[in-house]
Design an enzyme around this catalytic site. Sequence first.
Site, PDB file in Angstrom:
ATOM      1  N   LYS A   1       0.826  -1.214   0.000  1.00  0.00           N
ATOM      2  CA  LYS A   1       0.000   0.000   0.000  1.00  0.00           C
ATOM      3  C   LYS A   1       0.852   1.252   0.000  1.00  0.00           C
ATOM      4  O   LYS A   1       0.456   2.270  -0.563  1.00  0.00           O
ATOM      5  CB  LYS A   1      -0.955  -0.005   1.200  1.00  0.00           C
ATOM      6  CG  LYS A   1      -2.028  -1.061   1.035  1.00  0.00           C
ATOM      7  CD  LYS A   1      -3.352  -0.653   1.630  1.00  0.00           C
ATOM      8  CE  LYS A   1      -4.393  -1.681   1.211  1.00  0.00           C
ATOM      9  NZ  LYS A   1      -5.531  -1.775   2.082  1.00  0.00           N
TER      10      LYS A   1
ATOM     11  N   LYS B   1      -7.861  -9.883  -9.671  1.00  0.00           N
ATOM     12  CA  LYS B   1      -8.907 -10.197  -8.709  1.00  0.00           C
ATOM     13  C   LYS B   1     -10.055  -9.177  -8.824  1.00  0.00           C
ATOM     14  O   LYS B   1      -9.810  -8.014  -9.105  1.00  0.00           O
ATOM     15  CB  LYS B   1      -8.297 -10.114  -7.293  1.00  0.00           C
ATOM     16  CG  LYS B   1      -8.916 -11.080  -6.317  1.00  0.00           C
ATOM     17  CD  LYS B   1      -8.133 -11.093  -5.025  1.00  0.00           C
ATOM     18  CE  LYS B   1      -9.073 -11.265  -3.861  1.00  0.00           C
ATOM     19  NZ  LYS B   1      -8.395 -11.314  -2.574  1.00  0.00           N
TER      20      LYS B   1
ATOM     21  N   LYS C   1     -13.598  -3.424  -6.284  1.00  0.00           N
ATOM     22  CA  LYS C   1     -14.880  -2.747  -6.117  1.00  0.00           C
ATOM     23  C   LYS C   1     -15.218  -1.685  -7.150  1.00  0.00           C
ATOM     24  O   LYS C   1     -16.169  -0.956  -7.005  1.00  0.00           O
ATOM     25  CB  LYS C   1     -14.943  -2.128  -4.712  1.00  0.00           C
ATOM     26  CG  LYS C   1     -15.057  -3.200  -3.648  1.00  0.00           C
ATOM     27  CD  LYS C   1     -14.985  -2.670  -2.240  1.00  0.00           C
ATOM     28  CE  LYS C   1     -15.107  -3.823  -1.252  1.00  0.00           C
ATOM     29  NZ  LYS C   1     -14.835  -3.440   0.116  1.00  0.00           N
TER      30      LYS C   1
END
Length: 323
Positions: free
Chosen positions: A113, A194, A197
Amino acid sequence: MKETIVSGIRASGKLHIGNYLGALKQFVELQNEGNNCFFFIADLHALTTPFEPKELSQNTLEVAADYLAAGIDPKKSTFFLQSQVLEHTELAWIFNSLTSLGELNRMTQFKEKSDQHKEGINAGLLTYPTLMAADILLYKPTGVPVGDDQTQHVELTRNIARKFNNRFGKTFPEPKTYLRKPLRIMSLSDPTKKMSKTGDEALMLDDSPAEILRKLKKAPTATDAKQESPGVGNLFLILEHFADKKTFKSFSRQQEDNSIKYSELKNALAKLIADHFANFRKKKQQLLARPDQIQDILVQGGTKARKVAQATLIEVKTKIGLI
Ligand code: TRP
């Protein structure tokens, strides 16, 4: 044997079928088997990466409605918001002081991140795992259901528990990871990634039947069934979860003998998913029409959670010499 279970979902947007099959569905099962479950929305963790206040509060309501519409029952489970149980941040502070910088720097999620958000890496991103350890250990659980990307954090949680117990006396269990089936539902538009959202690549739990079909129709397949296609593999993975055995076998056979029509597969799949979530959509709509009621449920859950969390925190503070 009944277990005490703790798990959370970050409040970073409403949930898609990957979240449902990989997490929420299992939470509901654990609850309905009669385990002592604590489920919460990790809204404080949502502050560690860029956020907008309006979106954060809307996302929190959406995720709460997703949990409730999917079958999390506030009478059976303790269902709450992380930020409403103040003990989480207080215990996290204590854990910060027991955790070395080296351990936190080594966390894969932190490294990933902070690579993604080079501009504003905040201290919360680094101490994310100690807050997560507090989330977990406050409730002294035996099991923590998480996805494989979170196992390292649970490992650190066990280390913190062990360290604390050794130094201050037996206080915490070392909870085991309930590794959720490493289920990788992939993006519809790019099946090598993957499902996430954003955009048209994810099937949200409250998508309308027309929306589901529209998204599935755009998903890449293969021109020849014999060809290895990640898109086709992904459609079959989803089919396996929503179709009965007979339907699944029938499409598998067609795939094998190359007689499959992907448009038929997609139509069937769209119908199965739309039907599966028909009740869910209705319930979620009703819930979102009354956000005040969602808030009430969360406040009540928070009160229940605090009773347990407070007792643990008092024990901790006494043991470490905070008077
Ligand atoms: N970090 C988890 C995730 O991204 C969410 C989370 C926060 C969590 N606190 C937790 C999960 C405690 C399990 C237990 O998925």
